[in-house]
Design a protein around this motif. Structure first.
Motif, PDB file in Angstrom:
ATOM      1  N   PRO A  33       0.815  -1.221   0.000  1.00 34.21           N
ATOM      2  CA  PRO A  33       0.000   0.000   0.000  1.00 34.21           C
ATOM      3  C   PRO A  33       0.850   1.274   0.000  1.00 34.21           C
ATOM      4  N   PHE A  34       2.037   1.202   0.617  1.00 34.11           N
ATOM      5  CA  PHE A  34       2.897   2.391   0.628  1.00 34.11           C
ATOM      6  C   PHE A  34       3.349   2.726  -0.791  1.00 34.11           C
ATOM      7  N   ALA A  35       3.762   1.710  -1.529  1.00 29.25           N
ATOM      8  CA  ALA A  35       4.176   1.953  -2.920  1.00 29.25           C
ATOM      9  C   ALA A  35       2.983   2.379  -3.763  1.00 29.25           C
ATOM     10  N   GLY A  36       1.809   1.850  -3.427  1.00 30.53           N
ATOM     11  CA  GLY A  36       0.626   2.143  -4.227  1.00 30.53           C
ATOM     12  C   GLY A  36       0.198   3.596  -4.201  1.00 30.53           C
ATOM     13  N   ILE A  37       0.456   4.327  -3.111  1.00 32.60           N
ATOM     14  CA  ILE A  37      -0.003   5.725  -3.036  1.00 32.60           C
ATOM     15  C   ILE A  37       0.810   6.642  -3.953  1.00 32.60           C
ATOM     16  N   PHE A  38       1.966   6.167  -4.428  1.00 30.17           N
ATOM     17  CA  PHE A  38       2.805   7.008  -5.273  1.00 30.17           C
ATOM     18  C   PHE A  38       2.416   6.944  -6.737  1.00 30.17           C
ATOM     19  N   LEU A  39       1.746   5.871  -7.171  1.00 30.61           N
ATOM     20  CA  LEU A  39       1.419   5.723  -8.596  1.00 30.61           C
ATOM     21  C   LEU A  39       0.510   6.850  -9.096  1.00 30.61           C
ATOM     22  N   PRO A  40      -0.622   7.164  -8.416  1.00 38.66           N
ATOM     23  CA  PRO A  40      -1.455   8.270  -8.906  1.00 38.66           C
ATOM     24  C   PRO A  40      -0.697   9.597  -8.955  1.00 38.66           C
ATOM     25  N   MET A  41       0.156   9.844  -7.959  1.00 39.98           N
ATOM     26  CA  MET A  41       0.915  11.087  -7.943  1.00 39.98           C
ATOM     27  C   MET A  41       1.879  11.154  -9.127  1.00 39.98           C
ATOM     28  N   ILE A  42       2.528  10.017  -9.435  1.00 40.95           N
ATOM     29  CA  ILE A  42       3.475   9.980 -10.556  1.00 40.95           C
ATOM     30  C   ILE A  42       2.753  10.261 -11.865  1.00 40.95           C
ATOM     31  N   VAL A  43       1.594   9.615 -12.059  1.00 40.12           N
ATOM     32  CA  VAL A  43       0.834   9.813 -13.302  1.00 40.12           C
ATOM     33  C   VAL A  43       0.400  11.269 -13.437  1.00 40.12           C
ATOM     34  N   LEU A  44      -0.150  11.821 -12.344  1.00 42.53           N
ATOM     35  CA  LEU A  44      -0.629  13.208 -12.401  1.00 42.53           C
ATOM     36  C   LEU A  44       0.519  14.181 -12.644  1.00 42.53           C
ATOM     37  N   SER A  45       1.653  13.933 -12.018  1.00 46.37           N
ATOM     38  CA  SER A  45       2.812  14.815 -12.223  1.00 46.37           C
ATOM     39  C   SER A  45       3.292  14.770 -13.663  1.00 46.37           C
ATOM     40  N   LEU A  47       1.547  14.008 -16.324  1.00 41.66           N
ATOM     41  CA  LEU A  47       0.569  14.664 -17.185  1.00 41.66           C
ATOM     42  C   LEU A  47       0.617  16.175 -17.013  1.00 41.66           C
ATOM     43  N   THR A  48       0.818  16.627 -15.760  1.00 41.62           N
ATOM     44  CA  THR A  48       0.855  18.071 -15.489  1.00 41.62           C
ATOM     45  C   THR A  48       2.015  18.734 -16.214  1.00 41.62           C
ATOM     46  N   TYR A  49       3.148  18.076 -16.287  1.00 40.15           N
ATOM     47  CA  TYR A  49       4.344  18.654 -16.918  1.00 40.15           C
ATOM     48  C   TYR A  49       4.507  18.211 -18.377  1.00 40.15           C
ATOM     49  N   ASN A  50       3.408  17.671 -18.938  1.00 43.19           N
ATOM     50  CA  ASN A  50       3.397  17.301 -20.364  1.00 43.19           C
ATOM     51  C   ASN A  50       4.573  16.400 -20.745  1.00 43.19           C
ATOM     52  N   ALA A  51       4.815  15.358 -19.966  1.00 41.48           N
ATOM     53  CA  ALA A  51       5.906  14.433 -20.259  1.00 41.48           C
ATOM     54  C   ALA A  51       5.594  13.640 -21.530  1.00 41.48           C
ATOM     55  N   PRO A  52       6.633  13.256 -22.287  1.00 37.12           N
ATOM     56  CA  PRO A  52       6.423  12.454 -23.505  1.00 37.12           C
ATOM     57  C   PRO A  52       5.693  11.143 -23.181  1.00 37.12           C
ATOM     58  N   VAL A  53       4.963  10.658 -24.168  1.00 34.20           N
ATOM     59  CA  VAL A  53       4.188   9.429 -23.966  1.00 34.20           C
ATOM     60  C   VAL A  53       5.103   8.257 -23.610  1.00 34.20           C
ATOM     61  N   ALA A  54       6.261   8.193 -24.288  1.00 33.25           N
ATOM     62  CA  ALA A  54       7.197   7.095 -24.022  1.00 33.25           C
ATOM     63  C   ALA A  54       7.662   7.116 -22.567  1.00 33.25           C
ATOM     64  N   TYR A  59       7.634   5.022 -17.106  1.00 33.43           N
ATOM     65  CA  TYR A  59       7.514   5.207 -15.664  1.00 33.43           C
ATOM     66  C   TYR A  59       6.325   4.431 -15.078  1.00 33.43           C
ATOM     67  N   VAL A  60       5.169   4.643 -15.726  1.00 33.51           N
ATOM     68  CA  VAL A  60       3.950   4.007 -15.208  1.00 33.51           C
ATOM     69  C   VAL A  60       4.020   2.489 -15.371  1.00 33.51           C
ATOM     70  N   GLY A  61       4.505   2.027 -16.539  1.00 35.89           N
ATOM     71  CA  GLY A  61       4.610   0.581 -16.777  1.00 35.89           C
ATOM     72  C   GLY A  61       5.581  -0.083 -15.819  1.00 35.89           C
ATOM     73  N   GLY A  62       6.740   0.551 -15.614  1.00 36.93           N
ATOM     74  CA  GLY A  62       7.734  -0.019 -14.702  1.00 36.93           C
ATOM     75  C   GLY A  62       7.228  -0.075 -13.271  1.00 36.93           C
ATOM     76  N   PHE A  63       6.568   1.035 -12.846  1.00 36.28           N
ATOM     77  CA  PHE A  63       6.073   1.066 -11.470  1.00 36.28           C
ATOM     78  C   PHE A  63       4.935   0.060 -11.273  1.00 36.28           C
ATOM     79  N   THR A  64       4.083  -0.054 -12.305  1.00 35.66           N
ATOM     80  CA  THR A  64       2.972  -1.009 -12.220  1.00 35.66           C
ATOM     81  C   THR A  64       3.497  -2.441 -12.157  1.00 35.66           C
ATOM     82  N   LEU A  65       4.529  -2.757 -12.960  1.00 33.17           N
ATOM     83  CA  LEU A  65       5.129  -4.091 -12.933  1.00 33.17           C
ATOM     84  C   LEU A  65       5.708  -4.383 -11.555  1.00 33.17           C
ATOM     85  N   PHE A  66       6.336  -3.361 -10.957  1.00 29.44           N
ATOM     86  CA  PHE A  66       6.883  -3.532  -9.606  1.00 29.44           C
ATOM     87  C   PHE A  66       5.770  -3.868  -8.609  1.00 29.44           C
ATOM     88  N   LEU A  67       4.634  -3.160  -8.704  1.00 27.73           N
ATOM     89  CA  LEU A  67       3.517  -3.419  -7.797  1.00 27.73           C
ATOM     90  C   LEU A  67       2.921  -4.801  -8.022  1.00 27.73           C
TER      91      LEU A  67
END
Length: 620
Positions: A33-45, A47-54, A59-67
């Protein structure tokens, strides 16, 4: 802590993997659960800073695989721990059963010990409520809570320290509320423990097919149903009281959590509105508050559940250390067993009572010489069986002493003392094993049907104590007991299984055949002192006569104690002892007591008159 240490040692004893797996699982339960609270924040951050899709995918794929992997290993670990907990569940129950097989016999007869055993067994029999399992799971939850509390405190400290104090304080309050409910439950266990014992007995009786004839013939079903309904109502009333306390406790905790979390979320929203917290941080803190609340509750619940388990652990420790008396180191003299010459037995002013109100044995003095045959007679409650229990060392005299060749039996180890006696008791039982294993329960190996015992010595027991009982010795015991003709006709002979509780093809003997089997067991042991407690109670008159005729042969070269209500059997004995109220009323040979014309003669006349009247009625 000593009670908790006792539980952990017990868990480790029956499975060395449970505790390491539990600690590993507790760590992962906190990390997921501790790792899980960071995923929404990472995604929102991102998107907010217009990061490239890749980059988002990476980031999201790697973190999701870790979870996913973390969840997989956590679930696998928890399942493995569950498998090993089965060993703990079965092992701890067996520990209690082993105690029952090994403790002093008097401990088993003590009502207080019986109530304590019922209380513990009720808990151990519940797979989910077994206090070993409850405590182990609670410790794991506590470790998870402490670790999660630490991790989430680090996150929430960046918001406001007062949030941490609010969440923690309310959890502590909830713990004390739950603690009161747990204490009430254990404090009142003794009130419904007798009810549980009665329900268990009723269940045993109604499930045992051996009682089926009486239940049907005497229409006992309505009575059983009526008693069962009353017991279930009484048990339900107590359960309602306990559940009422738990409901009020849970309701209080739920209300506290609602107020606590509502206040924390309201403060967080206020911080967002004020611009002190960004949207990404809001998502992080929002998840952190929920997670922190859960971990604080986990700490509270863990401590509370440990508190539920510890009183049972205390009861278990109390029961396991009870019923053990420090025994002397002195072994029995080897001549008593090797020479097969029975020692002289003396009761000197022996008294015994189960309660302070009434003495079962009252200042009894009795001598049994070597190779003497003694009959103990008297009405029920006269103390006959109690004398046997005292002699065998099952119970100890309240006062006085019992001597064997001038030495007190308290000077010798119990297991050595037991070797002196072969006995047939009133309450013998059949094991769901083979006939051979019932006769020689210490181990018979692959006993065969038996062979003719040509040239067999008078003794039918192995001369070497470590020698495996031979089929020939078992056959000899069956022949002496008068059961060999029946057993020899069975397809598997002495390898035939008994009762149908375990083997569908098991045989069920008649009452008289069972008695002969018990006699064969006693004869196979071939101890120097033979005890027969109502050996002909289940026999018909012809079979009874055969046993009496062979009685001298059974007890040849032995001391023997024969308990019977049928006074016709006493003529085979060297001495008859008539008991009444735990005292010796008359003592002498059968002929001497008849000539005395006292109570024994009167009892004998009544019984013989009954037989004569019976024969007269049959003849007409």
């Amino acid at each position: 802590m000593s009670d908790l240490s006792f539980i952990m040692r017990g868990v480790h004893k029956y499975s060395r993997r449970v505790i390491p797996l539990g600690v590993l699982g507790a760590v992962m339960d906190a990390l997921v659960p501790f790792a899980g609270i960071f995923l929404p924040m990472i995604v929102l951050s991102l998107l907010t800073y217009n990061a490239p899709v890749a980059q988002i995918i990476l980031y999201v794929g790697g973190f999701t695989l870790f979870l996913v992997l973390l969840n997989f290993f956590r679930d696998f670990n928890n399942r493995a721990r569950g498998w090993h907990m089965e060993n703990v569940f079965n092992g701890t129950r067996m520990e209690l059963k082993e105690k029952n097989l090994d403790c002093d016999y008097s401990y088993l007869e003590d009502p207080k010990s019986q109530d304590l055993h019922a209380l513990i067994w009720q808990d151990l029999s519940d797979g989910g409520g077994n206090f070993y399992i409850t405590a182990t799971s609670a410790v794991n939850r506590l470790i998870t809570g402490v670790l999660g509390f630490t991790l989430f405190s680090l996150v929430l400290s960046g918001l406001n320290i007062w949030i941490i104090l609010l969440l923690t304080t309310t959890a502590v309050a909830n713990y004390f509320v739950s603690r009161q409910a747990n204490r009430y439950e254990h404090k009142n266990k003794e009130n419904w423990s007798p009810i549980e014992k009665k329900i268990e007995y009723m269940t045993m009786v109604t499930e045992n097919y051996e009682y089926g004839k009486d239940i049907r013939l005497y229409n006992m079903k309505p009575w059983f149903i009526s008693v069962a309904e009353g017991l279930f109502k009484d048990r339900s009333d107590w359960d309602n009281k306990v559940q009422g306390r738990r409901f009020r406790s849970n309701a209080t905790n739920a209300l506290t959590v609602l107020i606590r979390d509502g206040a924390a979320y309201a403060f967080l929203i206020y911080m967002v509105v004020q611009g002190s917290v960004g949207i990404a941080d809001f998502i992080l803190y929002f998840g952190a508050i929920a997670g922190f609340s859960n971990f604080v509750t986990a700490i509270s619940d863990g401590i509370s559940e440990i508190g539920v388990a510890l009183p049972y652990a205390r009861d278990m420790r109390k029961y396991l250390v009870g019923g053990v008396q420090k025994e002397p180191e002195n072994p029995l003299p080897a001549t008593w067993l090797d020479s097969k010459i029975p020692p002289k037995i003396e009761f000197k002013n022996v008294c015994f009572s189960y309660t302070s109100e009434q003495k079962v044995i009252d200042d009894l003095s009795l001598t049994i010489d070597s190779k003497e045959k003694v009959a103990l007679v008297g009405i029920n409650g006269a103390g006959k069986t109690t004398i046997v229990k005292l002699l065998c060392g099952f119970i100890s005299p309240t006062s006085g002493e019992i001597l064997i060749d001038g030495e007190s039996i308290s000077n010798y180890r119990k297991k050595d003392l037991f070797a002196l006696f072969s006995a047939v008791f009133q309450d013998e039982f059949i094991l769901p094993l083979t006939i051979a294993e019932n006769i020689a329960p210490n181990g018979v190996g692959d006993a065969h049907q038996g062979v003719p015992c040509t040239g067999q010595a008078e003794s039918i027991a192995p001369q070497n104590k470590t020698e495996e009982p031979s089929p020939c010795l078992i056959t000899a015991a069956l022949k002496k007991a008068g059961l060999w003709d029946y057993v020899s006709e069975l397809p598997d002979g002495v390898n035939t299984h008994m009762t149908k509780m375990v083997s569908e093809d098991g045989v069920i003997l008649s009452g008289g055949q069972n008695q002969k089997l018990f006699l064969a067991r006693a004869l196979h042991k071939d101890s120097p002192i033979l005890i027969l407690d109502e050996p002909t109670a289940a026999l018909d008159p012809i079979a009874e006569s055969e046993v009496y005729e062979q009685y001298n042969k059974f007890s040849s070269g032995k001391s023997s104690i024969f308990i019977s209500h049928r006074l016709a059997s006493t003529r085979f004995c060297d001495k008859v002892v008539l008991l009444e109220g735990g005292k010796i009323l008359e003592e002498g040979t059968h002929d001497e007591l008849i000539a005395l014309g006292g109570e024994y003669a009167n009892m004998y006349d009544v019984q013989s008159h009954y037989y004569r009247d019976g024969e007269s009625l049959l003849s007409t």
